[in-house]
Design an enzyme around this catalytic site. Structure first.
Site, PDB file in Angstrom:
ATOM      1  N   HIS A  17      33.408  32.941  42.166  1.00 54.46           N
ATOM      2  CA  HIS A  17      34.670  33.429  41.551  1.00 54.46           C
ATOM      3  C   HIS A  17      35.853  32.738  42.218  1.00 54.46           C
ATOM      4  O   HIS A  17      36.212  33.053  43.346  1.00 54.46           O
ATOM      5  CB  HIS A  17      34.800  34.947  41.719  1.00 54.46           C
ATOM      6  CG  HIS A  17      35.995  35.523  41.036  1.00 54.46           C
ATOM      7  ND1 HIS A  17      35.895  36.563  40.132  1.00 54.46           N
ATOM      8  CD2 HIS A  17      37.306  35.224  41.093  1.00 54.46           C
ATOM      9  CE1 HIS A  17      37.100  36.851  39.674  1.00 54.46           C
ATOM     10  NE2 HIS A  17      37.985  36.060  40.258  1.00 54.46           N
ATOM     11  N   HIS A  19      39.868  30.688  41.607  1.00 53.11           N
ATOM     12  CA  HIS A  19      41.025  30.211  40.832  1.00 53.11           C
ATOM     13  C   HIS A  19      41.509  28.906  41.457  1.00 53.11           C
ATOM     14  O   HIS A  19      41.780  28.861  42.659  1.00 53.11           O
ATOM     15  CB  HIS A  19      42.174  31.226  40.888  1.00 53.11           C
ATOM     16  CG  HIS A  19      41.794  32.570  40.357  1.00 53.11           C
ATOM     17  ND1 HIS A  19      42.044  32.961  39.061  1.00 53.11           N
ATOM     18  CD2 HIS A  19      41.174  33.623  40.948  1.00 53.11           C
ATOM     19  CE1 HIS A  19      41.594  34.193  38.876  1.00 53.11           C
ATOM     20  NE2 HIS A  19      41.061  34.618  40.009  1.00 53.11           N
ATOM     21  N   VAL A  20      41.633  27.864  40.621  1.00 53.58           N
ATOM     22  CA  VAL A  20      42.162  26.597  41.166  1.00 53.58           C
ATOM     23  C   VAL A  20      43.458  26.161  40.477  1.00 53.58           C
ATOM     24  O   VAL A  20      44.035  25.132  40.854  1.00 53.58           O
ATOM     25  CB  VAL A  20      41.129  25.447  41.105  1.00 53.58           C
ATOM     26  CG1 VAL A  20      39.970  25.726  42.046  1.00 53.58           C
ATOM     27  CG2 VAL A  20      40.627  25.197  39.687  1.00 53.58           C
ATOM     28  N   ARG A  21      43.892  26.923  39.412  1.00 60.23           N
ATOM     29  CA  ARG A  21      45.105  26.549  38.642  1.00 60.23           C
ATOM     30  C   ARG A  21      44.925  25.174  38.006  1.00 60.23           C
ATOM     31  O   ARG A  21      43.822  24.753  37.738  1.00 60.23           O
ATOM     32  CB  ARG A  21      46.381  26.603  39.520  1.00 60.23           C
ATOM     33  CG  ARG A  21      46.513  27.834  40.403  1.00 60.23           C
ATOM     34  CD  ARG A  21      46.470  29.137  39.666  1.00 60.23           C
ATOM     35  NE  ARG A  21      46.695  30.250  40.597  1.00 60.23           N
ATOM     36  CZ  ARG A  21      46.259  31.485  40.384  1.00 60.23           C
ATOM     37  NH1 ARG A  21      45.587  31.799  39.294  1.00 60.23           N
ATOM     38  NH2 ARG A  21      46.505  32.431  41.258  1.00 60.23           N
ATOM     39  N   ASN A  45      42.054  31.885  33.691  1.00 61.56           N
ATOM     40  CA  ASN A  45      43.362  32.520  33.408  1.00 61.56           C
ATOM     41  C   ASN A  45      44.525  31.554  33.655  1.00 61.56           C
ATOM     42  O   ASN A  45      45.430  31.830  34.432  1.00 61.56           O
ATOM     43  CB  ASN A  45      43.534  33.828  34.206  1.00 61.56           C
ATOM     44  CG  ASN A  45      43.516  33.640  35.711  1.00 61.56           C
ATOM     45  OD1 ASN A  45      42.900  32.707  36.226  1.00 61.56           O
ATOM     46  ND2 ASN A  45      44.182  34.529  36.434  1.00 61.56           N
ATOM     47  N   LYS A 102      35.046  35.589  30.809  1.00 59.45           N
ATOM     48  CA  LYS A 102      35.717  36.505  31.728  1.00 59.45           C
ATOM     49  C   LYS A 102      36.470  37.558  30.934  1.00 59.45           C
ATOM     50  O   LYS A 102      37.272  37.234  30.050  1.00 59.45           O
ATOM     51  CB  LYS A 102      36.700  35.713  32.599  1.00 59.45           C
ATOM     52  CG  LYS A 102      37.521  36.553  33.567  1.00 59.45           C
ATOM     53  CD  LYS A 102      36.660  37.185  34.666  1.00 59.45           C
ATOM     54  CE  LYS A 102      37.453  38.201  35.473  1.00 59.45           C
ATOM     55  NZ  LYS A 102      38.163  37.628  36.597  1.00 59.45           N
ATOM     56  N   HIS A 139      36.742  41.842  35.207  1.00 61.30           N
ATOM     57  CA  HIS A 139      37.789  42.393  36.076  1.00 61.30           C
ATOM     58  C   HIS A 139      37.807  43.893  35.795  1.00 61.30           C
ATOM     59  O   HIS A 139      38.323  44.327  34.776  1.00 61.30           O
ATOM     60  CB  HIS A 139      39.147  41.757  35.787  1.00 61.30           C
ATOM     61  CG  HIS A 139      40.217  42.259  36.717  1.00 61.30           C
ATOM     62  ND1 HIS A 139      40.796  41.473  37.688  1.00 61.30           N
ATOM     63  CD2 HIS A 139      40.773  43.488  36.855  1.00 61.30           C
ATOM     64  CE1 HIS A 139      41.668  42.192  38.379  1.00 61.30           C
ATOM     65  NE2 HIS A 139      41.677  43.419  37.884  1.00 61.30           N
ATOM     66  N   HIS A 177      34.739  40.957  42.214  1.00 62.10           N
ATOM     67  CA  HIS A 177      35.572  41.379  43.346  1.00 62.10           C
ATOM     68  C   HIS A 177      35.668  42.908  43.471  1.00 62.10           C
ATOM     69  O   HIS A 177      36.742  43.490  43.402  1.00 62.10           O
ATOM     70  CB  HIS A 177      36.968  40.750  43.303  1.00 62.10           C
ATOM     71  CG  HIS A 177      37.658  40.738  41.968  1.00 62.10           C
ATOM     72  ND1 HIS A 177      37.822  41.868  41.207  1.00 62.10           N
ATOM     73  CD2 HIS A 177      38.221  39.728  41.280  1.00 62.10           C
ATOM     74  CE1 HIS A 177      38.476  41.528  40.100  1.00 62.10           C
ATOM     75  NE2 HIS A 177      38.718  40.244  40.109  1.00 62.10           N
ATOM     76  N   LEU A 222      44.733  41.825  43.446  1.00 64.37           N
ATOM     77  CA  LEU A 222      44.218  42.831  42.520  1.00 64.37           C
ATOM     78  C   LEU A 222      42.737  42.567  42.260  1.00 64.37           C
ATOM     79  O   LEU A 222      42.381  41.414  42.015  1.00 64.37           O
ATOM     80  CB  LEU A 222      44.994  42.803  41.196  1.00 64.37           C
ATOM     81  CG  LEU A 222      46.414  43.370  41.293  1.00 64.37           C
ATOM     82  CD1 LEU A 222      47.181  43.112  40.007  1.00 64.37           C
ATOM     83  CD2 LEU A 222      46.372  44.873  41.601  1.00 64.37           C
ATOM     84  N   ASP A 250      37.420  34.837  45.062  1.00 61.09           N
ATOM     85  CA  ASP A 250      38.658  35.168  44.338  1.00 61.09           C
ATOM     86  C   ASP A 250      39.873  34.528  45.009  1.00 61.09           C
ATOM     87  O   ASP A 250      40.974  35.073  44.966  1.00 61.09           O
ATOM     88  CB  ASP A 250      38.862  36.686  44.194  1.00 61.09           C
ATOM     89  CG  ASP A 250      39.859  37.023  43.091  1.00 61.09           C
ATOM     90  OD1 ASP A 250      40.164  36.157  42.241  1.00 61.09           O
ATOM     91  OD2 ASP A 250      40.357  38.172  43.094  1.00 61.09           O
ATOM     92  N   HIS A 254      49.043  31.015  44.940  1.00 58.50           N
ATOM     93  CA  HIS A 254      50.380  31.152  44.330  1.00 58.50           C
ATOM     94  C   HIS A 254      51.369  30.475  45.258  1.00 58.50           C
ATOM     95  O   HIS A 254      51.184  30.518  46.485  1.00 58.50           O
ATOM     96  CB  HIS A 254      50.790  32.628  44.201  1.00 58.50           C
ATOM     97  CG  HIS A 254      49.986  33.396  43.208  1.00 58.50           C
ATOM     98  ND1 HIS A 254      50.257  33.414  41.861  1.00 58.50           N
ATOM     99  CD2 HIS A 254      48.909  34.195  43.375  1.00 58.50           C
ATOM    100  CE1 HIS A 254      49.391  34.188  41.231  1.00 58.50           C
ATOM    101  NE2 HIS A 254      48.553  34.671  42.131  1.00 58.50           N
ATOM    102  N   ALA A 266      50.058  38.739  42.662  1.00 60.91           N
ATOM    103  CA  ALA A 266      48.799  39.194  43.266  1.00 60.91           C
ATOM    104  C   ALA A 266      47.880  38.008  43.481  1.00 60.91           C
ATOM    105  O   ALA A 266      47.702  37.191  42.573  1.00 60.91           O
ATOM    106  CB  ALA A 266      48.122  40.204  42.354  1.00 60.91           C
TER     107      ALA A 266
HETATM  108  O1  DOR Z   1      44.751  39.043  42.953  1.00 60.30           O
HETATM  109  C1  DOR Z   1      44.396  38.487  41.945  1.00 60.30           C
HETATM  110  N1  DOR Z   1      44.842  37.257  41.624  1.00 60.30           N
HETATM  111  N2  DOR Z   1      43.572  39.121  41.133  1.00 60.30           N
HETATM  112  C2  DOR Z   1      43.243  38.617  39.938  1.00 60.30           C
HETATM  113  O2  DOR Z   1      42.488  39.246  39.240  1.00 60.30           O
HETATM  114  C3  DOR Z   1      43.844  37.354  39.452  1.00 60.30           C
HETATM  115  C4  DOR Z   1      44.260  36.512  40.558  1.00 60.30           C
HETATM  116  C5  DOR Z   1      45.169  35.364  40.161  1.00 60.30           C
HETATM  117  O3  DOR Z   1      44.874  34.685  39.173  1.00 60.30           O
HETATM  118  O4  DOR Z   1      46.150  35.134  40.845  1.00 60.30           O
HETATM  119 ZN    ZN Z   2      40.064  36.386  40.233  1.00 60.53          ZN
END
Ligand code: DOR
Ligand code: ZN
Length: 347
Positions: A17, A19-21, A45, A102, A139, A177, A222, A250, A254, A266
């Protein structure tokens, strides 16, 4: 007293799980993950979200282009489930090598506006997934403002997950998560088609971390960190040796100025030292012998993929990760920035 273990050699782990943007951000975060893991399940996302097989393939190519030369790293792609994702996209996704969809309940978290408003609307797509063997990654939080933020995961189990599990008994579901004792207990009781990922930060910290000496936005994610009894239940689950629990960082980068903000984003960034953080949590529980199953075996087995063949080595060593990384024109501050770690990946 036996002397403590100082070196840990493990089958190369995977991150189930991540996130790499996109864009410039990839060049900062993808090398961090590729240095540690053989594969990672990439969250969809983005803005706009990844909802077609063609978009997933193009995104996979952009991620692959950010992997440093000479490193073998495979991004495993996912699609973002929406109320109207057509069931016939599932066959195209399967052919493209997409591994999962997802489920974000609409409004639950970062970039979830396009998420699902009513699970019933997705049932034809879920049927196609169950047939094709694509996983559903969940989620698991309700979004109702009437439900206390700290209770949203537990309420989700009763209101959404139990009915979903009943209606699709052979759909592989990963409860992502997890953050509560209720979620860990639910997964244990839910049979072999249900598993959960657990982050390093939910193993290491409870909700006090968010408020220690002032609001600490880099500990805000989150589902939010919970109280200590939940952290302990997650440690018990992760170190139990049960194949239903496996590693998913996760890690969610940011820009620092959007986390240190009146309404901060988050997400905790942990990819720069993911295995070091997990090793610290397993070490504190006296369970280093359980780390390889959790990090390197159980996720691959649940996804029906081969285990990796390479190895990594971690050594007990006190070191200080950088306080921040360049992130395009912004800065990226990792979790616990400025704190020393006890384990270090050997390169
Ligand atoms: O803390 C989080 N950040 N929870 C998520 O479900 C998404 C993630 C994000 O994409 O920043
Ligand atoms: Zn996530």
């Amino acid at each position: 007293m036996p002397s403590p273990i100082d070196t840990l050699t493990l089958t190369r782990p995977d991150d189930w799980h991540l996130h790499v943007r996109d864009g410039e951000a990839l060049t900062t975060v993808v090398p961090h993950t590729a240095a540690q893991f053989g594969r990672a399940v990439i969250m969809p996302n983005l803005k706009p979200p990844v909802t077609t097989a063609a978009q997933a393939l193009a995104y996979r190519d952009r991620i692959a282009a950010a992997v440093p030369p000479g490193i073998a790293f495979e991004p495993l792609m996912t699609l973002y489930l929406t109320d109207n994702l057509p069931a016939d996209e599932i066959a195209r996704a399967k052919d493209a090598g997409v591994v999962a969809l997802k489920l974000y309940p609409a409004g639950a978290t970062t970039n979830s506006d396009a998420g699902v408003t009513d699970l019933r609307k997705t049932y034809r797509t879920l049927e196609a997934m169950q047939r094709a063997g694509l996983l559903l990654l969940v989620h698991g939080e309700v979004t109702s403002p009437d439900i206390d933020l700290f209770d949203r995961e537990a309420v989700f189990i009763d209101q959404q997950l139990i009915p979903l599990r009943r209606d699709f008994p052979e759909l592989k579901i990963v409860f992502e998560h997890i953050t509560t004792r209720e979620a860990a207990q639910y997964v244990q009781s839910a049979g072999p088609f249900t598993a959960a990922t657990i982050t390093a930060h939910h193993l290491l910290y409870n909700r006090n971390a968010i408020f220690l000496g002032g609001v600490r936005p880099h500990f805000y994610c989150l589902p939010v960190l919970k109280r200590e009894l939940h952290r302990q239940a997650l440690v018990d689950a992760a170190t139990s040796g049960s194949p239903q629990f496996f590693l998913g960082t996760d890690s969610a980068p940011h820009p620092a100025h959007l986390k240190e903000h009146a309404s901060g984003c988050a997400g905790c960034y942990t990819a720069h030292a993911a295995m070091e953080l997990y090793a610290q949590a397993f070490d504190a529980a006296g369970a280093l012998d359980k780390l390889e199953g959790f990090a390197s075996f159980f996720g691959a087995d649940f996804y029906g993929l081969p285990r990796n063949s390479g190895r990594i080595t971690l050594r007990r060593e006190t070191w200080m990760p950088p306080a921040s990384f360049a992130f395009g024109a912004a800065e990226l501050k990792p979790l616990a920035s400025g704190e020393a770690l006890q384990w270090r990946l050997q390169t």
